[in-house]
Design a protein around this motif. Sequence first.
Motif, short mmCIF file in Angstrom:
data_model
loop_
_atom_site.label_atom_id
_atom_site.label_comp_id
_atom_site.label_asym_id
_atom_site.label_seq_id
_atom_site.Cartn_x
_atom_site.Cartn_y
_atom_site.Cartn_z
N UNK A 166 0.89 -1.03 0.03
CA UNK A 166 0.13 0.15 0.16
C UNK A 166 0.92 1.12 -0.08
N UNK A 167 2.10 1.22 0.68
CA UNK A 167 3.15 2.45 0.76
C UNK A 167 3.56 2.56 -0.57
N UNK A 168 3.84 1.38 -1.34
CA UNK A 168 4.18 1.59 -2.55
C UNK A 168 3.25 2.17 -3.55
N UNK A 169 2.25 1.55 -3.64
CA UNK A 169 1.04 2.31 -4.61
C UNK A 169 0.66 3.88 -4.06
N UNK A 201 9.29 17.54 -8.34
CA UNK A 201 8.11 17.23 -8.39
C UNK A 201 7.79 16.39 -7.35
N UNK A 202 8.29 15.21 -7.24
CA UNK A 202 7.98 14.20 -6.41
C UNK A 202 8.16 14.70 -4.86
N UNK A 203 9.37 15.48 -4.65
CA UNK A 203 9.25 16.20 -3.43
C UNK A 203 8.42 16.85 -2.85
N UNK A 204 7.75 17.97 -3.82
CA UNK A 204 6.72 18.85 -3.79
C UNK A 204 5.48 17.80 -3.13
N UNK A 205 5.13 16.84 -3.92
CA UNK A 205 4.08 16.14 -3.84
C UNK A 205 4.26 15.08 -2.47
N UNK A 206 5.27 15.00 -2.08
CA UNK A 206 5.54 14.09 -0.92
C UNK A 206 5.30 15.06 0.12
N UNK A 259 -1.57 16.23 -9.16
CA UNK A 259 -1.65 14.96 -8.68
C UNK A 259 -1.84 14.60 -7.19
N UNK A 260 -1.63 15.83 -6.54
CA UNK A 260 -1.98 15.76 -5.27
C UNK A 260 -3.43 15.82 -4.90
N UNK A 261 -4.10 16.90 -5.69
CA UNK A 261 -5.61 17.46 -5.78
C UNK A 261 -6.41 16.21 -6.00
N UNK A 262 -5.89 15.34 -7.23
CA UNK A 262 -6.57 14.14 -7.56
C UNK A 262 -6.69 13.27 -6.60
N UNK A 263 -5.42 13.03 -5.77
CA UNK A 263 -5.53 12.16 -4.71
C UNK A 263 -6.44 12.52 -3.56
N UNK A 264 -6.49 13.76 -3.36
CA UNK A 264 -7.38 14.21 -2.32
C UNK A 264 -8.97 14.25 -2.75
N UNK A 265 -9.26 14.09 -3.93
CA UNK A 265 -10.47 14.17 -4.44
C UNK A 265 -11.05 15.50 -4.32
N UNK A 266 -10.35 16.36 -4.38
CA UNK A 266 -11.06 18.04 -4.25
C UNK A 266 -11.16 18.23 -5.62
N UNK A 267 -12.71 18.73 -5.56
CA UNK A 267 -13.53 19.04 -6.79
C UNK A 267 -14.05 20.26 -6.53
N UNK A 268 -14.52 21.04 -7.48
CA UNK A 268 -15.15 22.00 -7.56
C UNK A 268 -16.72 22.01 -7.40
N UNK A 321 5.07 4.82 -5.88
CA UNK A 321 4.71 4.77 -7.44
C UNK A 321 4.78 6.10 -7.90
N UNK A 322 3.48 6.77 -7.43
CA UNK A 322 3.40 8.30 -7.84
C UNK A 322 4.57 9.20 -7.86
N UNK A 323 5.50 9.03 -6.71
CA UNK A 323 6.58 9.91 -6.67
C UNK A 323 7.74 9.48 -7.73
#
Length: 264
Positions: free
Chosen positions: A18-21, A44-49, A118-127, A25-27
């Motif tokens: 689960x940690x990998x997925x 980019x991966x550092x900002x995302x993490x 990429x982060x907002x998609x993970x958060x499911x943050x929508x308008x 993997x996204x990073x």
Amino acid sequence: MPIEQRIEHREGSFDIRRLGYSYLLPAALLLLCAIPFGPTGAAAPLIWLSLCAIEAHSGWKRALGYLISALLMLVVALGILPGGARIELLPPYSDAAGNTIYASFNPGKVVIAIAVVAFMVRQRCWLKRADLPYILAAMALPFLCGLAAIGLSPKFGIAIVVAAMVNLLVVCISEEGFFRWVLQRGAEELLGRWRWIAVLLVTAIFTLLHTGWAASPLALGLVAVAGFCYSLLWYLRRNFWACVLAHWGVNALHLFLLPYPLPG
């Protein structure tokens, strides 16, 4: 192996997978940004993490996540790392009225925008539909102030259309990720029930960081009005994409209908 140990072993394996997925993997995919942008893209991966770390922790670890995210975004956006030189897409638009618009982009802001999306998609943050009247109000006030202060200057060209699209996909997403999701949210959590002060604080920082682009008191005043509207919109609605659309709406109206850049 006893049953209990086998269960713990399976649970541990599941956690690793689960940690990998969820993170590794996204990073790794975001690290592909290093191919076109070099060390700037490698951020980019550092900002995302760091954004993920904010949501995964509380207390001082969450505060540290805010701090690291803000510093990473600032360093990348300022073009300090190799690969951050601005890239021109088309010859600039210019006319007899003195308007000059560049169809170019800052690679650092592209990298930030990719990580934030990429982060907002993970958060499911929508308008949300209920956000629309607030978005329109946040667009209208800066535009009307600009119209009253510097007048109308309608214009159109391919370079302006490209600049508007870059503004939406790169500038607004990256800047709202920095100012709203990181700075304003972090300040609100620090201030607690006095979180309304974050509206004024982030507006001041937003204005300060635009001093190189808005070089007159009038221009800075208009930037401050716009920054206040975005900060107030976040305070009232707490929706990232609402702030992005309001920010882009103001910038697009400026590109197509007002003198550009702001009079210095």
